[in-house]
Motif scaffolding. Structure first.
Motif, PDB file in Angstrom:
ATOM      1  N   ASN A   1       0.823  -1.210   0.000  1.00  0.00           N
ATOM      2  CA  ASN A   1       0.000   0.000   0.000  1.00  0.00           C
ATOM      3  C   ASN A   1       0.858   1.261   0.000  1.00  0.00           C
ATOM      4  O   ASN A   1       2.089   1.186  -0.029  1.00  0.00           O
ATOM      5  N   SER A   2       0.171   2.407   0.063  1.00  0.00           N
ATOM      6  CA  SER A   2       0.855   3.692  -0.047  1.00  0.00           C
ATOM      7  C   SER A   2       0.503   4.601   1.127  1.00  0.00           C
ATOM      8  O   SER A   2      -0.542   4.445   1.762  1.00  0.00           O
TER       9      SER A   2
ATOM     10  N   ARG B   1       1.251   9.011   2.201  1.00  0.00           N
ATOM     11  CA  ARG B   1       1.897  10.277   1.885  1.00  0.00           C
ATOM     12  C   ARG B   1       2.149  11.035   3.173  1.00  0.00           C
ATOM     13  O   ARG B   1       1.216  11.329   3.934  1.00  0.00           O
TER      14      ARG B   1
ATOM     15  N   ARG C   1      10.226   3.971  -5.614  1.00  0.00           N
ATOM     16  CA  ARG C   1       9.017   3.746  -4.810  1.00  0.00           C
ATOM     17  C   ARG C   1       8.549   5.018  -4.113  1.00  0.00           C
ATOM     18  O   ARG C   1       7.361   5.223  -3.921  1.00  0.00           O
ATOM     19  N   PHE C   2       9.509   5.847  -3.680  1.00  0.00           N
ATOM     20  CA  PHE C   2       9.204   7.065  -2.951  1.00  0.00           C
ATOM     21  C   PHE C   2       9.449   8.272  -3.842  1.00  0.00           C
ATOM     22  O   PHE C   2      10.369   8.272  -4.664  1.00  0.00           O
ATOM     23  N   THR C   3       8.640   9.304  -3.634  1.00  0.00           N
ATOM     24  CA  THR C   3       8.808  10.555  -4.366  1.00  0.00           C
ATOM     25  C   THR C   3       8.721  11.723  -3.407  1.00  0.00           C
ATOM     26  O   THR C   3       7.751  11.842  -2.654  1.00  0.00           O
TER      27      THR C   3
ATOM     28  N   GLU D   1       5.777  10.904  -0.924  1.00  0.00           N
ATOM     29  CA  GLU D   1       4.824   9.914  -1.405  1.00  0.00           C
ATOM     30  C   GLU D   1       5.504   8.565  -1.371  1.00  0.00           C
ATOM     31  O   GLU D   1       6.551   8.375  -2.005  1.00  0.00           O
ATOM     32  N   MET D   2       4.932   7.622  -0.630  1.00  0.00           N
ATOM     33  CA  MET D   2       5.549   6.316  -0.458  1.00  0.00           C
ATOM     34  C   MET D   2       4.639   5.247  -1.038  1.00  0.00           C
ATOM     35  O   MET D   2       3.513   5.066  -0.555  1.00  0.00           O
ATOM     36  N   ASN D   3       5.113   4.569  -2.053  1.00  0.00           N
ATOM     37  CA  ASN D   3       4.351   3.523  -2.718  1.00  0.00           C
ATOM     38  C   ASN D   3       5.026   2.169  -2.528  1.00  0.00           C
ATOM     39  O   ASN D   3       6.207   2.097  -2.186  1.00  0.00           O
ATOM     40  N   SER D   4       4.266   1.123  -2.774  1.00  0.00           N
ATOM     41  CA  SER D   4       4.793  -0.245  -2.680  1.00  0.00           C
ATOM     42  C   SER D   4       5.537  -0.451  -1.362  1.00  0.00           C
ATOM     43  O   SER D   4       6.667  -0.943  -1.337  1.00  0.00           O
ATOM     44  N   LEU D   5       4.905  -0.065  -0.287  1.00  0.00           N
ATOM     45  CA  LEU D   5       5.552  -0.129   1.022  1.00  0.00           C
ATOM     46  C   LEU D   5       5.853  -1.567   1.420  1.00  0.00           C
ATOM     47  O   LEU D   5       5.107  -2.506   1.092  1.00  0.00           O
TER      48      LEU D   5
ATOM     49  N   ASP E   1      10.193  -0.876   5.587  1.00  0.00           N
ATOM     50  CA  ASP E   1      10.011   0.583   5.628  1.00  0.00           C
ATOM     51  C   ASP E   1       9.486   1.062   6.976  1.00  0.00           C
ATOM     52  O   ASP E   1       9.371   2.272   7.211  1.00  0.00           O
TER      53      ASP E   1
END
Length: 121
Positions: free
Chosen positions: A16-17, A19, A65-67, A80-84, A88
């Motif tokens: 999941n993601s 922010r 994965r992160f922006t 923004e953190m994706n594919s946690l 992490d």
């Protein structure tokens, strides 16, 4: 002085993601280097991402994965953190620096209080 306040942490399942937001106040400037660090239990604080006028920078562990981004009109920086992943899981800190060395936590002048991110498998 610059005050920083993180928000947006929480508990999510792997994949999941989330922010994170970091609101800055006080003597803010678009020339500040803004960074995100994290610290897991029993581990040292590690660099995650930074943004300055020269560009954005990421640790290899989060690249792709992160922006990191910033909205200077709102004096806010986002992560923004994706594919946690469970790895992490940590307390995430926002930091600000007047200097150029974005990678070392010793280069940062101001820190937020941190926000917990927990990723379960």
């Amino acid at each position: 002085q610059v005050q920083l306040a993180e928000s947006g942490g929480g508990s999510v399942q792997a994949g999941n993601s989330l922010r994170l937001s970091c609101a800055a106040s006080g003597r803010t400037s678009g020339r500040l280097t803004m960074g995100w660090f994290r610290q897991a239990p029993g581990k040292e604080r590690e660099f995650i991402a930074a943004i300055r006028f020269t560009g954005t920078y990421y640790a290899d562990s989060v690249k792709g994965r992160f922006t990191i981004s910033r909205d200077n009109t709102r004096n806010t920086v986002y992560l923004e953190m994706n594919s946690l992943k469970p790895d992490d899981t940590a307390v995430y800190y926002c930091a600000a620096a007047w200097g150029d060395n974005y990678y070392s936590d010793r280069s940062y002048d101001y820190w937020g209080q941190g926000t917990q991110v927990t990723v379960s498998s």
